[in-house]
Design a protein around this motif. Structure first.
Motif, PDB file in Angstrom:
ATOM      1  N   GLY A   1       0.811  -1.196   0.000  1.00 13.59           N
ATOM      2  CA  GLY A   1       0.000   0.000   0.000  1.00 13.59           C
ATOM      3  C   GLY A   1       0.847   1.248   0.000  1.00 13.59           C
ATOM      4  O   GLY A   1       0.495   2.267  -0.611  1.00 13.59           O
ATOM      5  N   ARG A   2       1.943   1.205   0.715  1.00 13.48           N
ATOM      6  CA  ARG A   2       2.848   2.346   0.723  1.00 13.48           C
ATOM      7  C   ARG A   2       3.459   2.563  -0.650  1.00 13.48           C
ATOM      8  O   ARG A   2       3.609   3.706  -1.090  1.00 13.48           O
ATOM      9  CB  ARG A   2       3.995   2.098   1.702  1.00 13.48           C
ATOM     10  CG  ARG A   2       3.636   2.415   3.085  1.00 13.48           C
ATOM     11  CD  ARG A   2       4.897   2.285   3.898  1.00 13.48           C
ATOM     12  NE  ARG A   2       4.586   2.372   5.278  1.00 13.48           N
ATOM     13  CZ  ARG A   2       5.394   2.116   6.242  1.00 13.48           C
ATOM     14  NH1 ARG A   2       6.620   1.724   5.970  1.00 13.48           N
ATOM     15  NH2 ARG A   2       5.041   2.237   7.494  1.00 13.48           N
ATOM     16  N   THR A   3       3.822   1.520  -1.301  1.00 11.70           N
ATOM     17  CA  THR A   3       4.422   1.618  -2.625  1.00 11.70           C
ATOM     18  C   THR A   3       3.428   2.242  -3.592  1.00 11.70           C
ATOM     19  O   THR A   3       3.793   3.097  -4.406  1.00 11.70           O
ATOM     20  CB  THR A   3       4.860   0.232  -3.124  1.00 11.70           C
ATOM     21  OG1 THR A   3       5.694  -0.363  -2.160  1.00 11.70           O
ATOM     22  CG2 THR A   3       5.575   0.308  -4.435  1.00 11.70           C
ATOM     23  N   ARG A   4       2.145   1.797  -3.450  1.00 13.88           N
ATOM     24  CA  ARG A   4       1.139   2.369  -4.338  1.00 13.88           C
ATOM     25  C   ARG A   4       0.934   3.844  -4.030  1.00 13.88           C
ATOM     26  O   ARG A   4       0.755   4.653  -4.943  1.00 13.88           O
ATOM     27  CB  ARG A   4      -0.193   1.636  -4.141  1.00 13.88           C
ATOM     28  CG  ARG A   4      -0.274   0.424  -4.987  1.00 13.88           C
ATOM     29  CD  ARG A   4      -1.666  -0.126  -4.941  1.00 13.88           C
ATOM     30  NE  ARG A   4      -1.497  -1.552  -4.709  1.00 13.88           N
ATOM     31  CZ  ARG A   4      -2.362  -2.350  -4.159  1.00 13.88           C
ATOM     32  NH1 ARG A   4      -3.496  -1.883  -3.734  1.00 13.88           N
ATOM     33  NH2 ARG A   4      -2.114  -3.602  -4.033  1.00 13.88           N
ATOM     34  N   ALA A   5       0.975   4.231  -2.806  1.00 14.95           N
ATOM     35  CA  ALA A   5       0.775   5.622  -2.426  1.00 14.95           C
ATOM     36  C   ALA A   5       1.934   6.485  -2.935  1.00 14.95           C
ATOM     37  O   ALA A   5       1.742   7.601  -3.451  1.00 14.95           O
ATOM     38  CB  ALA A   5       0.644   5.744  -0.911  1.00 14.95           C
ATOM     39  N   LEU A   6       3.156   5.958  -2.789  1.00 20.70           N
ATOM     40  CA  LEU A   6       4.318   6.699  -3.291  1.00 20.70           C
ATOM     41  C   LEU A   6       4.275   6.812  -4.813  1.00 20.70           C
ATOM     42  O   LEU A   6       4.594   7.862  -5.361  1.00 20.70           O
ATOM     43  CB  LEU A   6       5.618   6.011  -2.853  1.00 20.70           C
ATOM     44  CG  LEU A   6       6.011   6.217  -1.395  1.00 20.70           C
ATOM     45  CD1 LEU A   6       7.262   5.403  -1.080  1.00 20.70           C
ATOM     46  CD2 LEU A   6       6.274   7.663  -1.093  1.00 20.70           C
ATOM     47  N   ALA A   7       3.863   5.775  -5.461  1.00 18.50           N
ATOM     48  CA  ALA A   7       3.762   5.804  -6.927  1.00 18.50           C
ATOM     49  C   ALA A   7       2.710   6.813  -7.352  1.00 18.50           C
ATOM     50  O   ALA A   7       2.886   7.551  -8.328  1.00 18.50           O
ATOM     51  CB  ALA A   7       3.444   4.418  -7.464  1.00 18.50           C
ATOM     52  N   LEU A   8       1.577   6.838  -6.622  1.00 14.51           N
ATOM     53  CA  LEU A   8       0.505   7.776  -6.946  1.00 14.51           C
ATOM     54  C   LEU A   8       0.986   9.217  -6.717  1.00 14.51           C
ATOM     55  O   LEU A   8       0.728  10.108  -7.532  1.00 14.51           O
ATOM     56  CB  LEU A   8      -0.718   7.465  -6.083  1.00 14.51           C
ATOM     57  CG  LEU A   8      -1.965   8.293  -6.351  1.00 14.51           C
ATOM     58  CD1 LEU A   8      -2.442   8.095  -7.779  1.00 14.51           C
ATOM     59  CD2 LEU A   8      -3.064   7.916  -5.376  1.00 14.51           C
ATOM     60  N   LEU A   9       1.707   9.454  -5.611  1.00 13.96           N
ATOM     61  CA  LEU A   9       2.227  10.786  -5.314  1.00 13.96           C
ATOM     62  C   LEU A   9       3.252  11.218  -6.374  1.00 13.96           C
ATOM     63  O   LEU A   9       3.238  12.369  -6.844  1.00 13.96           O
ATOM     64  CB  LEU A   9       2.868  10.778  -3.924  1.00 13.96           C
ATOM     65  CG  LEU A   9       3.288  12.120  -3.378  1.00 13.96           C
ATOM     66  CD1 LEU A   9       2.138  13.097  -3.299  1.00 13.96           C
ATOM     67  CD2 LEU A   9       3.937  11.946  -2.019  1.00 13.96           C
ATOM     68  N   ALA A  10       4.136  10.334  -6.803  1.00 16.40           N
ATOM     69  CA  ALA A  10       5.132  10.642  -7.842  1.00 16.40           C
ATOM     70  C   ALA A  10       4.436  10.959  -9.153  1.00 16.40           C
ATOM     71  O   ALA A  10       4.838  11.867  -9.907  1.00 16.40           O
ATOM     72  CB  ALA A  10       6.101   9.470  -8.015  1.00 16.40           C
ATOM     73  N   GLY A  11       3.363  10.245  -9.476  1.00 18.39           N
ATOM     74  CA  GLY A  11       2.609  10.506 -10.699  1.00 18.39           C
ATOM     75  C   GLY A  11       1.998  11.894 -10.686  1.00 18.39           C
ATOM     76  O   GLY A  11       1.939  12.583 -11.703  1.00 18.39           O
ATOM     77  N   CYS A  12       1.491  12.314  -9.510  1.00 20.18           N
ATOM     78  CA  CYS A  12       0.909  13.654  -9.399  1.00 20.18           C
ATOM     79  C   CYS A  12       1.961  14.736  -9.623  1.00 20.18           C
ATOM     80  O   CYS A  12       1.710  15.734 -10.305  1.00 20.18           O
ATOM     81  CB  CYS A  12       0.264  13.819  -8.005  1.00 20.18           C
ATOM     82  SG  CYS A  12      -1.273  12.892  -7.826  1.00 20.18           S
ATOM     83  N   PHE A  13       3.139  14.533  -8.993  1.00 16.54           N
ATOM     84  CA  PHE A  13       4.225  15.509  -9.211  1.00 16.54           C
ATOM     85  C   PHE A  13       4.636  15.597 -10.691  1.00 16.54           C
ATOM     86  O   PHE A  13       4.837  16.681 -11.227  1.00 16.54           O
ATOM     87  CB  PHE A  13       5.447  15.150  -8.358  1.00 16.54           C
ATOM     88  CG  PHE A  13       5.314  15.539  -6.913  1.00 16.54           C
ATOM     89  CD1 PHE A  13       4.947  16.828  -6.541  1.00 16.54           C
ATOM     90  CD2 PHE A  13       5.564  14.612  -5.907  1.00 16.54           C
ATOM     91  CE1 PHE A  13       4.839  17.166  -5.206  1.00 16.54           C
ATOM     92  CE2 PHE A  13       5.449  14.956  -4.579  1.00 16.54           C
ATOM     93  CZ  PHE A  13       5.081  16.234  -4.216  1.00 16.54           C
ATOM     94  N   LEU A  14       4.684  14.462 -11.309  1.00 15.40           N
ATOM     95  CA  LEU A  14       5.073  14.414 -12.730  1.00 15.40           C
ATOM     96  C   LEU A  14       4.029  15.110 -13.589  1.00 15.40           C
ATOM     97  O   LEU A  14       4.367  15.893 -14.491  1.00 15.40           O
ATOM     98  CB  LEU A  14       5.290  12.970 -13.178  1.00 15.40           C
ATOM     99  CG  LEU A  14       5.748  12.774 -14.612  1.00 15.40           C
ATOM    100  CD1 LEU A  14       7.101  13.453 -14.856  1.00 15.40           C
ATOM    101  CD2 LEU A  14       5.844  11.302 -14.941  1.00 15.40           C
ATOM    102  N   ALA A  15       2.758  14.860 -13.313  1.00 12.70           N
ATOM    103  CA  ALA A  15       1.678  15.495 -14.072  1.00 12.70           C
ATOM    104  C   ALA A  15       1.718  16.993 -13.871  1.00 12.70           C
ATOM    105  O   ALA A  15       1.524  17.785 -14.806  1.00 12.70           O
ATOM    106  CB  ALA A  15       0.336  14.916 -13.654  1.00 12.70           C
ATOM    107  N   SER A  16       1.968  17.443 -12.629  1.00 10.49           N
ATOM    108  CA  SER A  16       2.049  18.868 -12.341  1.00 10.49           C
ATOM    109  C   SER A  16       3.198  19.518 -13.112  1.00 10.49           C
ATOM    110  O   SER A  16       3.058  20.616 -13.654  1.00 10.49           O
ATOM    111  CB  SER A  16       2.228  19.070 -10.832  1.00 10.49           C
ATOM    112  OG  SER A  16       2.489  20.419 -10.541  1.00 10.49           O
TER     113      SER A  16
END
Length: 194
Positions: free
Chosen positions: A6-21
């Protein structure tokens, strides 16, 4: 164990948001930044330094100086080409004059040779009509080469009559000159009876 994925998924989701931004910011800021860094062509002309930094102005000054040097060099080359064309035309004119002078000289030499040949032919005819005894006296006092030249043009019988009446030493000298001329022309001297 269920917490790690779950942590890995959360970190991946957070990294995706930064990349999209970052992509969105780049897409929005990119055209504006490009316009500042690279102004439209109509805004910059060669002599226009408005909006340029000191480095750009120095570069433009160097380019102007280089352009002036190239213009000066081009003008120098054009002047040299014009001077070469003038020199080439003068050389051609002098060459033509030289050819014409050579032709005139050749004509003069040919005329002189023709006149000399006519004079010698006339002199030969005169001596053929002089009595042999009188001609022998004249030939004995002539230069050996000249006497041989005249006698060589006479008919053999007239030349023989004159030679037999000439001084013996002069007749011999003339005979040697005549024989040498024949030898030089491809003839041969008669063999001696040794």
């Amino acid at each position: 164990m269920s917490g790690v994925p779950g942590r890995t998924r959360a970190l991946a989701l957070l990294a995706g948001c930064f990349l999209a931004s970052a992509l969105v910011r780049t897409a929005l800021v990119g055209p504006a930044a490009a316009e500042v860094l690279f102004p439209p062509q109509e805004a910059l002309e060669f002599g226009d330094t408005a909006g340029c930094g000191p480095e750009s102005e120095a570069l433009l000054e160097v380019l102007r100086e280089r352009g002036a040097q190239l213009d000066s060099l081009e003008q120098g080359i054009a002047e040299r080409e014009a001077a070469l064309e003038i020199a080439e035309a003068e050389l051609q004119r002098k060459h033509t004059e030289l050819v014409e002078a050579e032709e005139r000289l050749a004509a003069t030499v040919a005329a002189a040779d023709g006149a000399a040949e006519r004079d010698v032919a006339q002199l030969t005819a005169i001596y053929e009509n002089v009595k042999p005894k009188r001609a022998a006296g004249i030939f004995s006092s002539m230069d050996t080469e000249f006497a041989a030249g005249i006698l060589s043009r006479m008919s053999p019988s007239s030349a023989a009559d004159i030679l037999t009446l000439m001084d013996a030493d002069m007749a011999y000298a003339v005979s040697v000159v005549l024989a040498a001329r024949n030898m030089n022309a491809g003839g041969v001297l008669p063999a001696t009876g040794n």
